[in-house]
Design an enzyme around this catalytic site. Structure first.
Site, PDB file in Angstrom:
ATOM      1  N   ILE B 103     -23.806  34.370 -12.692  1.00  0.00           N
ATOM      2  CA  ILE B 103     -24.987  35.144 -12.305  1.00  0.00           C
ATOM      3  C   ILE B 103     -26.078  34.903 -13.352  1.00  0.00           C
ATOM      4  O   ILE B 103     -25.819  34.996 -14.543  1.00  0.00           O
ATOM      5  CB  ILE B 103     -24.667  36.661 -12.247  1.00  0.00           C
ATOM      6  CG1 ILE B 103     -23.510  36.917 -11.290  1.00  0.00           C
ATOM      7  CG2 ILE B 103     -25.913  37.458 -11.845  1.00  0.00           C
ATOM      8  CD1 ILE B 103     -22.236  37.377 -11.940  1.00  0.00           C
ATOM      9  N   CYS B 104     -27.291  34.631 -12.882  1.00  0.00           N
ATOM     10  CA  CYS B 104     -28.435  34.499 -13.783  1.00  0.00           C
ATOM     11  C   CYS B 104     -28.113  33.395 -14.798  1.00  0.00           C
ATOM     12  O   CYS B 104     -27.531  32.371 -14.434  1.00  0.00           O
ATOM     13  CB  CYS B 104     -28.701  35.874 -14.419  1.00  0.00           C
ATOM     14  SG  CYS B 104     -30.304  36.111 -15.212  1.00  0.00           S
ATOM     15  N   THR B 105     -28.433  33.591 -16.075  1.00  0.00           N
ATOM     16  CA  THR B 105     -28.172  32.535 -17.053  1.00  0.00           C
ATOM     17  C   THR B 105     -26.697  32.425 -17.427  1.00  0.00           C
ATOM     18  O   THR B 105     -26.333  31.592 -18.259  1.00  0.00           O
ATOM     19  CB  THR B 105     -29.011  32.755 -18.325  1.00  0.00           C
ATOM     20  OG1 THR B 105     -28.807  34.084 -18.796  1.00  0.00           O
ATOM     21  CG2 THR B 105     -30.496  32.554 -18.023  1.00  0.00           C
ATOM     22  N   GLY B 153     -29.106  33.047  -8.702  1.00  0.00           N
ATOM     23  CA  GLY B 153     -30.328  33.053  -9.501  1.00  0.00           C
ATOM     24  C   GLY B 153     -30.376  34.275 -10.414  1.00  0.00           C
ATOM     25  O   GLY B 153     -29.347  34.793 -10.832  1.00  0.00           O
TER      26      GLY B 153
END
Lengths: 234, 234
Positions: B103-105, B153
């Protein structure tokens, strides 16, 4: 002079649905000039509904009056509704706050203070009708605002509503920048997010899953409404 | 015999963006037959990026191999990327898990293990180009799946992706019932959730806000990529 000039407090209690709290927290904590705190009966760890343990920064005895006070919901709402210290703390904070933000069944807790009498308010789809017991005008919508009282529907609606709260208190551009930071361009994979759009058999299963807790919640709401009617809220 | 037959582990580390973790947690914790745990270097409290303290149920030394392993991101990713014990734990879990969910970075951390080489993957809009340093084929989309690797993202995309993961591992009806329970029928108040839809001056401000951390992140990615190239990941 501190950069944080305003404070938001989010209520935490055992058995709370953590995303009711953590969704709005993420939005509010990204707002420049605001300090966000989590407040529970006692400072320290609290176990939420599915097991996640989150720390409260403040206890009821040390919490300042918050400019914005947010009340999440969840299964633990049933116990909170009949806990005098909790209802009294919520009443005091809601009276003093510039804005009040109920998420999911957290709006029932606001209702238990008497402050939603005659006001439009919403809650989780499975619980919103219960707001009528506290004299609220129940709304079948994801986000309801009446005066300083913002109430959101179930769980994830707290994210949408937090962005609306931010837009009102800090401007639309502040809200838009936070929306971009948290990349909130939702693509739910199904249209199952409300009782109006979910498949009938999915809705039936969701209702059946909540059936065991229904009488417990109704009893808690009745007890809270009776206390309120007797003139001794909190 | 226990009712929970499968386990999901979500990684927690200092400076993580809590909604990267708490959004997917809420979806996964509502899945019947699954046990969800939070795992950090040591069990116990961990401070996330904006101050919220969340408890880890397991430390790296006590965690079982999870069937589904999820890796959130956030500012703390920079330190995690160059922490050998963390990268090694992520590598071991990702290799053994049936499904991996960045998730995300958090996807950068998967990248640091070498497991995204030649695979399609995404990340937060401001960081996804960095995945190329780990040999991934970078995708400009909210949700990317390649084999057992699901990458989402920024922040809130973890909620959408978690519902897709649940649909894949437990069926669409299970995902739909959870979507209804968490009333996920989003109504974002603005169209500011992606760099493609946000107003240009809002995007410029968001980029400027990230500018101070950019060289730190790039240095962390370079260090992690160099270690990976030298054949000593983790």
């Amino acid at each position: 002079m501190s950069q944080a000039t305003k404070t938001a407090g989010l209520l935490l209690f055992p058995g709370l649905t953590q995303l009711d709290l953590t969704g709005p927290y993420e939005v509010l904590a990204n707002l420049p000039g605001w300090k966000v705190e989590i407040v529970a009966k006692q400072a320290g760890p609290v176990r939420t509904a599915k097991g996640m343990v989150i720390h409260a920064d403040q206890g009821f005895d040390t919490a300042p009056q918050y400019d914005l006070f947010a009340i999440p919901g969840g299964p633990g709402t049933d116990d909170a509704l009949t806990d005098e210290a909790t209802v009294e703390f919520v009443r005091r904070q809601c009276e003093g706050a510039e804005n009040v933000f109920g998420i999911c069944t957290g709006s029932l807790l606001i209702g238990a203070t008497g402050l939603l009498r005659g006001r439009r308010a919403g809650s989780h789809w499975a619980a919103r009708h219960l707001l009528a017991r506290f004299g609220a005008e129940v709304r079948d919508e994801r986000m309801t605002k009446d005066g300083k009282f913002y109430t959101a529907g179930g769980v994830t609606s707290g994210i949408d509503m937090a962005l609306r709260v931010v837009a009102d208190i800090a401007g639309e551009e502040a809200a838009q920048q936070i929306q971009l930071q948290i990349e909130y361009d939702p693509e739910p994979p199904f249209r199952s997010g409300t009782p109006f759009t979910a498949a009938p058999h999915i809705l039936a299963r969701a209702r059946a899953a909540g059936e065991a807790r229904r009488p417990i919640r109704e009893a808690a709401v009745e007890a809270a409404a009776a206390r309120l009617a007797s003139g001794t809220p909190g």
